[in-house]
Design an enzyme around this catalytic site. Structure first.
Site, PDB file in Angstrom:
ATOM      1  N   VAL A  84       0.847  -1.198   0.000  1.00 13.60           N
ATOM      2  CA  VAL A  84       0.000   0.000   0.000  1.00 13.60           C
ATOM      3  C   VAL A  84       0.881   1.246   0.000  1.00 13.60           C
ATOM      4  CG1 VAL A  84      -0.248   0.044   2.524  1.00 13.60           C
ATOM      5  CG2 VAL A  84      -1.968   1.141   1.111  1.00 13.60           C
ATOM      6  N   GLY A 163      -7.041   7.286   8.323  1.00 16.90           N
ATOM      7  CA  GLY A 163      -7.388   6.854   6.972  1.00 16.90           C
ATOM      8  C   GLY A 163      -8.044   5.481   7.027  1.00 16.90           C
ATOM      9  N   ILE A 165      -6.759   2.413   7.218  1.00 15.27           N
ATOM     10  CA  ILE A 165      -6.233   1.525   8.256  1.00 15.27           C
ATOM     11  C   ILE A 165      -6.484   2.110   9.638  1.00 15.27           C
ATOM     12  CG2 ILE A 165      -4.127   0.495   9.200  1.00 15.27           C
ATOM     13  CD1 ILE A 165      -3.109   0.240   6.304  1.00 15.27           C
ATOM     14  N   SER A 217       0.580   8.175   6.659  1.00 17.00           N
ATOM     15  CA  SER A 217       1.510   7.954   5.549  1.00 17.00           C
ATOM     16  C   SER A 217       2.842   8.630   5.867  1.00 17.00           C
ATOM     17  CB  SER A 217       0.945   8.547   4.259  1.00 17.00           C
ATOM     18  OG  SER A 217      -0.298   7.970   3.948  1.00 17.00           O
ATOM     19  N   ARG A 245       5.035   3.651   9.193  1.00 15.50           N
ATOM     20  CA  ARG A 245       6.366   3.613   8.584  1.00 15.50           C
ATOM     21  C   ARG A 245       7.394   3.938   9.655  1.00 15.50           C
ATOM     22  NH1 ARG A 245       4.442   1.117   5.461  1.00 15.50           N
ATOM     23  NH2 ARG A 245       4.113   1.380   3.216  1.00 15.50           N
ATOM     24  N   ASP A 269       5.796  -2.219  14.666  1.00 12.46           N
ATOM     25  CA  ASP A 269       5.822  -3.226  13.602  1.00 12.46           C
ATOM     26  C   ASP A 269       6.676  -2.747  12.437  1.00 12.46           C
ATOM     27  OD1 ASP A 269       5.080  -5.689  12.334  1.00 12.46           O
ATOM     28  OD2 ASP A 269       3.684  -4.565  11.069  1.00 12.46           O
ATOM     29  N   HIS A 293       7.772  -6.215  10.820  1.00 14.25           N
ATOM     30  CA  HIS A 293       6.913  -5.685   9.756  1.00 14.25           C
ATOM     31  C   HIS A 293       5.996  -6.776   9.181  1.00 14.25           C
ATOM     32  CE1 HIS A 293       6.650  -2.334   6.487  1.00 14.25           C
ATOM     33  NE2 HIS A 293       5.465  -2.883   6.734  1.00 14.25           N
ATOM     34  N   GLY A 295       2.526  -6.634   9.392  1.00 15.09           N
ATOM     35  CA  GLY A 295       1.160  -6.116   9.405  1.00 15.09           C
ATOM     36  C   GLY A 295       0.196  -6.851   8.490  1.00 15.09           C
TER      37      GLY A 295
END
Length: 328
Positions: A84, A163, A165, A217, A245, A269, A293, A295
């Site tokens: 994504v 957003g 998520i 983001s 991120r 994560d 990571h 998710g």
């Protein structure tokens, strides 16, 4: 006699789930070259393998920049990323060259939200630490405050970036008895009304939340957003969770906040870099839970992502509609 149609070369930088591979191999339009020798393709192999490619199906860990596009040459029509996020793509260079981009939003929303809730609970209730105590013989007679953590009931949860998520995370957390949902971001979200979400300035969210969940983001504005000043505004009992991120967080500042007791605990994560070196200071802390990571790491989600990425790639190759095209 009619000449056979020449197949377009496609480079897939990872071992793709069968669902996606089947779509590409049965399409009759492309010759698929796949990297099968590990989780991701080393840079030098990527630069060799991409030569002459019409399309690339890549991962978040593959930096697709001008060097890669130069190596591919003028045939390159489409880049389809199995993610994504797209901060690994040089969008300015891609736009200049007229290359189309596909990505995989929405399909990993539920999986990432589930993982974020699991990470929050594991961090707040000290589950990894408790398991270590069981394995190391630390489980003795019952004690009133041993392994005590923090609960969601009656709490205030703050989500940075409500957003797709972020909203999915909030929907899953509210049934635990959360009293207030705060959120911050660029704009107020109409969907938040169903959860009585309050749109507040970032400083208000950070200072009033018991749980701070980062789901935004990565942009120039959010890069390094969670720094010393940020953590200094959190409650000393506050729990910090990041599944967005790694670069949104200044990890040195997070380490100091955790070590000094400025905040209670953190669950990550995502990190910078990935993978996180095994000697990284964050890994020495009991009150920091770090996951690799994962998710979107469930079988059905990865299969769905592969299917969407493959269809995006074919659309780009054939000059037709891509199911999920990123407008650059």
């Amino acid at each position: 006699m009619k000449a056979a149609k020449k197949l377009m070369k496609v480079l897939v930088t990872t071992r793709l789930p069968e669902e996606g591979l089947k779509i590409l191999s049965s399409s009759g339009v492309c010759d698929v070259c796949t990297w099968d020798l590990g989780a991701s393709m080393p840079r030098e192999e990527l630069l060799k393998g991409v030569q002459g490619a019409h399309g690339v199906l890549c991962l978040l860990t593959d930096k697709i920049d001008s060097e890669v596009m130069d190596a591919a040459g003028p045939n390159l029509k489409v880049i389809s990323t199995l993610s994504v996020g797209y901060d690994h793509l040089d969008l300015n260079e891609i736009k200049k060259r007229g290359i189309r981009v596909g990505y995989t939003p929405d399909v990993l929303t539920d999986a990432t939200a589930e993982l974020t809730v699991a990470l929050l609970l594991a961090t707040a209730r000290r589950l990894p630490e408790a398991m270590t105590e069981v394995k190391n013989g630390g489980w003795g007679s019952w004690s009133l405050f041993w392994m005590c953590g923090y609960g969601l009931s009656g709490s205030t949860v703050g989500v940075i970036g409500l957003g797709r998520i972020g909203m999915a995370i909030a929907r899953r957390l509210m049934p635990f008895g959360v009293k207030r949902l705060l959120y911050s971001g660029r704009t107020e979200k109409a969907d938040a009304a169903e959860l009585n979400g309050e749109f507040v300035p970032l400083d208000t969210l950070v200072s009033e939340s018991d749980f701070v969940v980062v789901s935004c983001s990565l942009t120039p504005e959010t890069h390094g957003l969670c720094d010393k000043a940020f953590f200094s505004k959190m409650k000393k009992t506050g729990i910090f969770i990041n599944s967005s991120r790694g670069a949104v967080v200044n990890q040195d500042d997070l380490y100091q906040a955790l070590k000094s007791g400025q905040i209670a605990a953190a669950g990550l994560d995502v990190t910078t870099p990935e993978p996180l070196p095994t000697d990284h200071p964050l890994l020495t802390l009991k009150n920091c839970v770090v996951l690799p990571h994962i998710g979107s790491a469930n079988y059905s989600t990865r299969g769905t992502m592969a299917t969407l990425a493959a269809r995006n790639l074919l659309g780009g190759l054939q000059g037709t509609e891509m199911p999920s095209e990123l407008k650059v």
